[in-house]
Design a protein around this motif. Structure first.
Motif, PDB file in Angstrom:
ATOM      1  N   GLU A 147       2.205  -8.602   1.197  1.00 28.09           N
ATOM      2  CA  GLU A 147       1.750  -8.363   2.564  1.00 28.09           C
ATOM      3  C   GLU A 147       1.485  -6.875   2.836  1.00 28.09           C
ATOM      4  N   ALA A 148       0.574  -6.651   3.755  1.00 24.60           N
ATOM      5  CA  ALA A 148       0.319  -5.320   4.330  1.00 24.60           C
ATOM      6  C   ALA A 148       0.022  -4.244   3.284  1.00 24.60           C
ATOM      7  N   ARG A 149      -0.738  -4.598   2.261  1.00 23.66           N
ATOM      8  CA  ARG A 149      -1.197  -3.574   1.308  1.00 23.66           C
ATOM      9  C   ARG A 149      -2.210  -2.686   2.005  1.00 23.66           C
ATOM     10  N   GLN A 150      -1.993  -1.412   1.885  1.00 24.58           N
ATOM     11  CA  GLN A 150      -2.850  -0.459   2.590  1.00 24.58           C
ATOM     12  C   GLN A 150      -4.118  -0.211   1.776  1.00 24.58           C
ATOM     13  N   SER A 151      -5.271  -0.377   2.415  1.00 28.89           N
ATOM     14  CA  SER A 151      -6.526  -0.141   1.680  1.00 28.89           C
ATOM     15  C   SER A 151      -6.831   1.350   1.655  1.00 28.89           C
ATOM     16  N   GLU A 152      -7.737   1.743   0.790  1.00 27.25           N
ATOM     17  CA  GLU A 152      -8.325   3.086   0.866  1.00 27.25           C
ATOM     18  C   GLU A 152      -9.064   3.171   2.197  1.00 27.25           C
ATOM     19  N   PRO A 153      -9.105   4.338   2.826  1.00 22.97           N
ATOM     20  CA  PRO A 153      -9.931   4.432   4.039  1.00 22.97           C
ATOM     21  C   PRO A 153     -11.403   4.162   3.685  1.00 22.97           C
TER      22      PRO A 153
ATOM     23  N   ARG B  48       8.580  -3.684  -2.246  1.00 20.18           N
ATOM     24  CA  ARG B  48       9.024  -3.555  -0.860  1.00 20.18           C
ATOM     25  C   ARG B  48       8.702  -2.179  -0.274  1.00 20.18           C
ATOM     26  N   ILE B  49       8.736  -1.158  -1.133  1.00 17.28           N
ATOM     27  CA  ILE B  49       8.398   0.182  -0.635  1.00 17.28           C
ATOM     28  C   ILE B  49       6.986   0.147  -0.064  1.00 17.28           C
ATOM     29  N   TYR B  50       6.067  -0.513  -0.757  1.00 22.77           N
ATOM     30  CA  TYR B  50       4.684  -0.595  -0.269  1.00 22.77           C
ATOM     31  C   TYR B  50       4.605  -1.465   0.994  1.00 22.77           C
ATOM     32  N   ILE B  51       5.325  -2.585   0.965  1.00 22.75           N
ATOM     33  CA  ILE B  51       5.242  -3.510   2.104  1.00 22.75           C
ATOM     34  C   ILE B  51       5.831  -2.847   3.363  1.00 22.75           C
TER      35      ILE B  51
ATOM     36  N   ASP C 166      13.428 -10.715  17.737  1.00 22.76           N
ATOM     37  CA  ASP C 166      14.061  -9.400  17.636  1.00 22.76           C
ATOM     38  C   ASP C 166      13.578  -8.634  16.407  1.00 22.76           C
ATOM     39  N   HIS C 167      13.080  -9.386  15.407  1.00 21.37           N
ATOM     40  CA  HIS C 167      12.681  -8.764  14.144  1.00 21.37           C
ATOM     41  C   HIS C 167      11.895  -9.785  13.357  1.00 21.37           C
ATOM     42  N   PHE C 168      11.331  -9.392  12.234  1.00 19.83           N
ATOM     43  CA  PHE C 168      10.582 -10.361  11.442  1.00 19.83           C
ATOM     44  C   PHE C 168      10.788 -10.126   9.948  1.00 19.83           C
ATOM     45  N   TRP C 169      10.543 -11.195   9.203  1.00 20.30           N
ATOM     46  CA  TRP C 169      10.702 -11.172   7.759  1.00 20.30           C
ATOM     47  C   TRP C 169       9.386 -10.646   7.180  1.00 20.30           C
ATOM     48  N   ALA C 170       9.448  -9.457   6.593  1.00 20.89           N
ATOM     49  CA  ALA C 170       8.195  -8.787   6.219  1.00 20.89           C
ATOM     50  C   ALA C 170       7.544  -9.413   4.996  1.00 20.89           C
ATOM     51  N   SER C 171       8.347  -9.994   4.105  1.00 16.88           N
ATOM     52  CA  SER C 171       7.773 -10.587   2.900  1.00 16.88           C
ATOM     53  C   SER C 171       8.858 -11.313   2.126  1.00 16.88           C
ATOM     54  N   ASP C 172       8.464 -12.353   1.397  1.00 17.59           N
ATOM     55  CA  ASP C 172       9.409 -12.970   0.459  1.00 17.59           C
ATOM     56  C   ASP C 172       9.576 -12.088  -0.772  1.00 17.59           C
ATOM     57  N   ASN C 173       8.680 -11.163  -0.942  1.00 17.47           N
ATOM     58  CA  ASN C 173       8.782 -10.274  -2.094  1.00 17.47           C
ATOM     59  C   ASN C 173       9.827  -9.201  -1.804  1.00 17.47           C
ATOM     60  N   THR C 174      10.945  -9.312  -2.499  1.00 16.03           N
ATOM     61  CA  THR C 174      12.031  -8.351  -2.266  1.00 16.03           C
ATOM     62  C   THR C 174      12.271  -7.490  -3.506  1.00 16.03           C
TER      63      THR C 174
END
Ligand code: DGJ
Length: 713
Positions: A181-187, A537-540, A524-532
């Motif tokens: 999730e939420a991989r940052q693209s190049e601008p 996770r640093i990227y996510i 209150d919060h959310f599960w950012a990814s099943d990838n732990t």
């Protein structure tokens, strides 16, 4: 006139109704301004968007931009904000200024409502802007009212349209998939034409694309410099944000519900309120933009935004659906041993005719499986209480397995196409939340659990399937289904929150498939990814932190990467809402000791980690390291985390410059949570030194990490 208006607003902060043409309308926060003006033709134009100017009179000199909320069918040939097909078939709308109103619903928030009308047809559009002064966040939405005698068709109904006239535009998007999730693209430089960020997935709407973006103005967005706009739509369903550059090099941004397959009929007199488009402008890069959103979220949007979050032990990775009462009671004891606040029982506790032994059956049958838990949930809450931890439970109330008693009883509650073989995602189907009876059922899943077990302190609300087989057996008009589904969900969540305002709730969608600010009004919060895997996770977490504050990011230490040390895995999770999901019985004594120390440190450092400002110091996308810093709001307590990913032999190590400190103050920096949980020697530096010269905090070792505490002297 403009100065007079500003004075009236400042003094009265109540209500101001204007009808005069050519009155500039200034929507300001401490550092940002969005200015509209009414032309001689009575239409509303965007005059300015950017850094707030010292003298409001200067906005007059800015070249007038395009029409504020462009309508289809008139002189414009690009993406409209609004497209109405009137009862007589006329596909055009002409909006002119009718009036405006300014209120201050709460300290620090000013709401401006600009009313536009189509004189010939009587339809009105309210453009609503909520400006939050201290955090430079503006929320925009519209309310469209059918003023005709017959129904009209809403074909496009955006929440906001913003215009930019800059030499260049660079868009960064955050997309991925399950476990990425939420991989940052190049601008990406935006050239003539359209770039659309949208989803048609319905329930698990953000599975492939997070609903937020970064727009670099003039230059690609940078962390600490340059003009950027960071925006996101608060809608837990199909969204669409269009970026379109026209033949003159001007950019328009149009954001709202994705109108695809969702043309809405509005009856005479009916109103339609669009969701909120939330944005912040920063002239100091994306770091400042993220901090604006984080503070705003905690202060104004996020459910229980300024309250503490609980540390947690979850059992999904450790047991899957394979557990019984004894096993769970021993995991409860593990939770106590680690020192976390809460144990959360995940999937697999329900279903009797079709016991939930894996994801093929049982979903929808929310009665406890007698063979696994003969004494019910009550026995577990009692055990939790006597052990001294809180108890939480997983639900996925919007979904059903075809192999379930619920489906057998209510096949017409399910979204499914007639005359087609159903297509199952994770062997399940989506309940039709447009149907009020289904809403009652979904509410009852929470309500029954809470009524029977009032000790339940937390729920994880999962949603593993997109809407497949899109067809409602309830709706008369299929085009309403996507929108009514999401509204049905909000109806249920509203009821849940009215009755259970203090229940801690995690939003989850097969990982981070739901992450939006309307959902976070209830969760209150959310599960950012099943990838732990900690490296992933640093990227996510980096991606999610663009918009969401660390306390919303559930970050669990698991066994996804056995190669990484317990310290590395835990240090990555320490930045967010810390939790664990592994077999505690398999942990070594030293790993357990590290986990305990981290839980304690997370609690002590909460003013910085959970409620402070977040600074992204070194991007994992820039090389073989990553680093971030958290600083309490009063600036007295900070945490710096430095991660080495895969540095090469002899590679030059970047120096880390800290941010946000008082240059004149002195700070004590001390490494904490070393591998044996000990603390290193403390050293004192000036804020000036730490921010200007910086420190060599990275190492040359693979997957290593360091945690530092910062204390202002
Ligand atoms: C998907 C979630 O992301 C996981 O954490 C877990 O709760 C499973 N669903 C359970 O089915």
């Amino acid at each position: 006139m403009r100065l007079l208006l500003a004075a009236v607003l400042a003094a009265a902060s109540t209500l101001c109704a204007l009808g005069a043409s050519q009155t500039p309308i200034v929507i300001e926060t401490d550092n940002t301004a969005l200015v509209y003006t009414v032309g001689n033709d009575g239409r509303l134009y965007q005059q300015y968007l950017g850094k707030r100017l010292l003298d409001p009179a200067d906005y007059d000199a800015a070249p007038r931009g395009p029409e504020a909320y462009i309508t289809a069918g008139m002189e414009d040939y690009y993406t409209p904000a609004l497209a109405i097909k009137h009862a007589d078939g006329n596909p055009s709308t002409l909006l002119t200024f009718k009036g405006m109103k300014v209120t201050e619903p709460q300290p620090g928030q000013r709401t401006t409502v600009i009313t536009l009308t189509d004189e010939k047809y009587g339809d009105t559009v309210d453009l609503v802007f909520d400006a939050f002064s201290a955090t430079d966040v503006i929320k925009a939405h519209s309310v469209i009212t059918n003023g005709e005698k017959k129904p009209l068709a809403l074909r496009e109904y955006s929440s906001a349209m913003l215009h930019f006239d800059r030499p260049d535009y660079y868009l960064t998007q955050y997309n991925g998939n399950w476990a990425s999730e939420a991989r940052q693209s190049e601008p990406q430089r935006l050239a003539f034409g359209k770039k659309v960020l949208d989803t048609k997935l319905g329930a698990r709407a953000a599975m492939f694309l997070s609903p937020f973006f970064t727009l670099g103005l003039d230059t690609p967005a940078a962390e600490t410099s340059g003009d950027v706009l960071v925006g996101t739509l608060g809608w837990t369903g199909n969204f669409s944000t269009t970026f379109e550059v026209d033949h003159q090099g001007r950019l328009r941004l149009v954001s709202g519900i994705n109108p695809e397959a969702s043309t809405l009929k509005l009856a005479a007199g009916e109103k339609f309120q669009t969701p909120e488009f939330i944005f912040t402008f920063s002239d100091k890069g994306t770091g400042q933009a993220s901090r604006n959103l984080h503070r705003w979220a905690r202060d104004y949007q996020l459910h229980n935004g300024n309250q503490e979050r609980m540390t947690i032990l979850n059992n999904w990775e450790a047991t899957g659906c394979d557990f019984d009462e004894q096993k769970l009671i021993s995991i409860l004891a593990d939770a106590k041993d680690l020192g976390v606040d809460l144990f959360l029982l995940d999937d697999g506790w329900f279903g009797n005719k079709y016991p939930r032994s894996d994801d093929h059956q049982g979903l929808g049958d929310w009665d406890v499986t007698h063979s696994k838990l003969p004494n019910g949930i009550g026995r577990l809450t009692q055990a939790a209480d006597s052990i001294g931890v809180k108890f939480g439970i997983w639900i996925e109330p919007e979904m059903v397995n075809p192999r379930s008693e619920l489906y057998e009883k209510h096949p017409n509650w399910v979204i499914q196409l007639p005359n087609r073989e159903p297509y199952y995602f994770r062997n399940q189907m989506v309940l039709d939340l447009s149907n009020p009876k289904v809403q009652d059922f979904v509410f009852s899943v929470v309500d029954d659990l809470m009524t029977q077990n009032p000790e339940i302190a937390s729920m994880k609300w999962d949603c593993n399937s997109p809407i497949t087989n899109i067809y409602s057996q309830y709706e008369g008009d299929q085009d309403r289904l996507y929108v009514d589904y999401t509204r049905g969900l909000y109806n249920v969540l509203e009821r849940v929150r009215q009755k259970y305002p203090d229940l801690d709730m995690m939003m989850c969608s097969g990982g981070g498939g739901r992450c939006d600010y309307e959902g976070l009004k209830y969760f209150d919060h959310f599960w950012a990814s099943d990838n732990t895997d900690p490296e992933e996770r640093i990227y996510i977490q980096w991606g999610m932190s663009q918009v969401f504050p660390p306390k919303t990011l559930c970050s669990h230490v698991t066994s996804w990467d056995h190669q990484a040390s317990m310290k590395f895995r835990t240090d990555v999770a320490l930045m967010g809402k810390l939790g664990f999901d592994l077999k505690v019985s398999d942990m070594t004594d030293s790993d357990k000791a590290y986990a305990r120390a981290a839980v304690k440190a997370h609690r002590e450092l909460a003013p910085a980690i959970s409620d402070g400002d977040f600074f992204r110091l070194y991007s994992p996308y820039d090389g073989d390291h990553a680093a971030w810093q958290m600083l309490s709001r009063d600036g007295s307590l900070g945490v710096v985390e430095a991660f080495d990913l895969h540095p090469r032999y002899g590679q030059r190590r970047p120096i880390l410059r800290l941010q946000g400190l008082d240059p004149a103050a002195r700070y004590e920096l001390q490494e904490i949570l070393r591998a044996d949980t000990s603390e290193g020697p403390a050293k004192t530096y000036s804020g000036d030194y730490l921010m200007t010269v910086g420190l060599p905090l990275f190492t040359g070792s693979e997957l290593s990490s360091r945690v530092y505490r910062l204390r202002r002297k």
